[in-house]
Design a protein around this motif. Structure first.
Motif, mmCIF file in Angstrom:
data_model
loop_
_atom_site.group_PDB
_atom_site.id
_atom_site.type_symbol
_atom_site.label_atom_id
_atom_site.label_comp_id
_atom_site.label_asym_id
_atom_site.label_seq_id
_atom_site.Cartn_x
_atom_site.Cartn_y
_atom_site.Cartn_z
ATOM 1 N N ALA A 38 0.820 -1.202 0.000
ATOM 2 C CA ALA A 38 0.000 0.000 0.000
ATOM 3 C C ALA A 38 0.854 1.252 0.000
ATOM 4 N N GLY A 39 0.369 2.275 -0.692
ATOM 5 C CA GLY A 39 0.982 3.594 -0.653
ATOM 6 C C GLY A 39 0.328 4.438 0.420
ATOM 7 N N ALA A 40 0.238 5.752 0.168
ATOM 8 C CA ALA A 40 -0.358 6.687 1.123
ATOM 9 C C ALA A 40 -1.733 7.108 0.623
ATOM 10 N N ASP A 41 -2.761 6.956 1.473
ATOM 11 C CA ASP A 41 -4.104 7.349 1.059
ATOM 12 C C ASP A 41 -4.280 8.851 1.186
ATOM 13 N N ARG A 42 -5.162 9.415 0.347
ATOM 14 C CA ARG A 42 -5.398 10.859 0.350
ATOM 15 C C ARG A 42 -6.804 11.127 -0.178
ATOM 16 N N ALA A 436 -7.317 2.324 -6.074
ATOM 17 C CA ALA A 436 -8.648 2.151 -5.497
ATOM 18 C C ALA A 436 -9.203 3.484 -5.010
ATOM 19 N N ALA A 437 -10.531 3.611 -5.036
ATOM 20 C CA ALA A 437 -11.225 4.785 -4.508
ATOM 21 C C ALA A 437 -12.401 4.310 -3.672
ATOM 22 N N PHE A 454 -11.681 8.973 -0.941
ATOM 23 C CA PHE A 454 -10.254 8.765 -0.723
ATOM 24 C C PHE A 454 -9.724 7.812 -1.787
ATOM 25 N N VAL A 455 -8.458 7.989 -2.151
ATOM 26 C CA VAL A 455 -7.800 7.100 -3.109
ATOM 27 C C VAL A 455 -6.474 6.621 -2.531
ATOM 28 N N ASN A 456 -6.058 5.453 -2.956
ATOM 29 C CA ASN A 456 -4.736 4.924 -2.616
ATOM 30 C C ASN A 456 -4.375 3.892 -3.676
ATOM 31 N N HIS A 457 -3.071 3.700 -3.837
ATOM 32 C CA HIS A 457 -2.604 2.669 -4.755
ATOM 33 C C HIS A 457 -1.819 1.622 -3.977
#
Length: 493
Positions: A38-42, A436-437, A454-457
């Motif tokens: 996982a990256g950072a969600d925002r 993902a969103a 929110f989105v994250n990759h």
């Protein structure tokens, strides 16, 4: 005789090579066992303290995977919809207004899809009257990744609910929706209310008359999703709610007592005719009531080999779990339901609202909302991603949200109804990552009801040398240099 300095250096070189390769092998092994990190969600920028944004949908340009488009609906402070686009894989987002003809307003219920040539299509309705029902169904297109949109083309008239988009390999655009006959307050009146399909063969400039895709004998259907395989065969997944009059007619009472079914039908003539539906699974157990106009969507996707995957959530195990089923014969038969979430079975927590995507490599990804971290109250929620490298037989789970959020925050249709988190989540998958969103309420309270998108990759691990391998190299290097220094001091023999 002791080894010469040249021999020692050769041994050192071999040791370095062996250690490097061993570390690389271990790291490649990690790619297999843990394919995504996982990256950072925002949050998507914008919104006010009382906004309720939900039901995201994602698509990416197959020619330029970093070109991504996202749509979502707004339920507060007034009904609306939005298109966001990004040219850098979702790091920075830009907004484009959804156009409507003069005299119409309130775009709602959007969906988004890219064609193979990079053309972006967006579908949405406009709402009319105090009942906020669809006045017409529209499709607009963009040739610049979402920066600008053409004037919309009308696909259907009044009462077109739950519209979804798909584009075939030849550029044919398909729109599915549930066509209502008449409506009352939170209910359908009379029938039939079938799932129908319209197509465009001229890049969205005009659309055909709708064709019924659902079986006429199935009287309560909806939540349809289209998908097209590499040969142009169109599949439509929809839900058969069987004898659930309670939700369709807005009657009082608990969730439906009898199971629902998921049905897949297909067309080999570009949506002109459809096969009889095949039930993917007939044991869907409802855990809560739902608004008939905005049900939670099951999800359909295809892999490069033409295999079909379907994901959904139901409460057959006593609490909501996410399931996947696969068909290798164009939807004629399906594997038994495979549980996706890997928390303890029957722990009393809910996993729900899945969205499924398949990467070109065949990796199967499913994003869903998950309350496993709150087993005591089953309230605090996270976004999770499950991935499978064995055609959906097993899944690894990965948390995407960095902070849990309260599932009670958001708009609802009544005192007895849960907060509405929308009808779907967003997900796109490439070989390198999944983006993902989801609907997230961490910036809201029960007083404000604020919801954000929110989105994250989640991306693949980089093939780097493992820490243990570096340590081994250093030990070998230190030992060899020490032996050479000792011989230099004492001489041979």
């Amino acid at each position: 005789m002791p080894p010469s300095r040249t021999t020692s250096l050769r041994l050192l070189t071999v040791a370095l090579a062996v250690a490097f390769l061993a570390g690389a092998v271990v790291q490649v092994g990690r790619l297999v066992r843990h394919p995504l990190v996982a990256g950072a969600d925002r949050p998507i920028p914008g919104g006010s303290i009382i906004d309720a944004r939900n039901s995201p949908s994602l698509a990416y340009d197959p020619r330029h995977p970093d070109r991504v488009a996202l749509t979502y609906r707004l339920d507060r402070p007034s009904f609306s919809a939005a298109l966001e686009w990004s040219g850098d894989g979702g790091a920075v987002w830009h907004s484009t207004a959804l156009p409507l003809p003069a005299g119409t307003d309130r775009p709602f219920g959007p969906d988004v899809a890219f064609a193979p040539d990079g053309t972006l299509y967006v579908s949405y309705v406009n709402l009319v009257g105090v009942g906020n029902v669809p006045g017409a169904l529209w499709v607009a297109r963009s040739t610049d990744g979402g920066r600008s949109l053409s004037p919309p083309v009308q696909v259907a008239g009044r009462l077109a609910f739950q519209a979804r988009l798909a584009v075939g390999p030849d550029g044919t655009v398909y729109v599915t929706w549930m066509q209502a006959g008449d409506v009352g307050i939170n209910r359908l009146v009379g029938g039939p209310n079938p799932v129908v399909v319209s197509r465009s063969v001229d890049n969205g400039r005009s659309f055909s008359a709708p064709v019924t895709a659902s079986d006429p004998s199935r009287l309560r259907v909806g939540a349809a999703s289209p998908a097209v395989d590499a040969q142009g065969r169109l599949y439509v997944l929809y839900e058969d709610f069987k004898d659930d009059r309670r939700d369709f007619e807005n009657l009082e009472g608990p969730p439906a007592e009898h199971p629902f079914a998921l049905v897949v039908t297909s067309s080999t003539d570009s949506g002109r005719t459809f096969s009889a539906g095949t039930e993917v699974n007939s044991d869907l157990v409802a855990s809560h009531r739902f608004l008939v106009f905005l049900p939670e969507f099951p999800t359909l996707a295809l892999d490069p080999r033409g295999q079909l995957y379907v994901a959904w959530a139901d409460a057959r195990n006593g609490d909501d779990d996410v399931f996947v089923s696969r068909s290798a014969d164009r939807g004629r038969s399906w594997t038994p339901a495979q549980r996706v979430n890997d928390n303890r079975l029957g722990d009393g927590t809910a996993q729900y609202l899945p969205r499924l995507a398949v990467a070109p490599s065949g990796r199967v990804d499913v994003v869903f909302l998950d309350r496993r971290r709150d087993p005591r109250h089953n309230v605090m929620t996270d976004a999770f991603l499950a991935s499978s490298n064995d055609q959906g037989r097993s899944f690894t789970n990965l948390r995407l949200s960095s902070r849990s959020f309260d599932s009670r925050v958001g708009p609802s249709t009544g005192d007895a109804s849960p907060a509405d988190y929308g009808s779907r989540l967003g997900l796109v998958s490439t070989n390198a990552r999944a983006l993902a969103a989801w609907t997230d309420s961490r910036r809201g309270t029960q007083d404000t009801g604020r919801q954000d998108i929110f989105v994250n990759h989640a991306g693949r691990r980089q093939a780097t040398v493992g820490g243990w391998a570096i340590a081994a190299v250093l030990l070998v290097l230190a030992g060899t240099l020490g032996a050479l220094a000792a011989r230099r001091r004492t001489g041979p023999g």
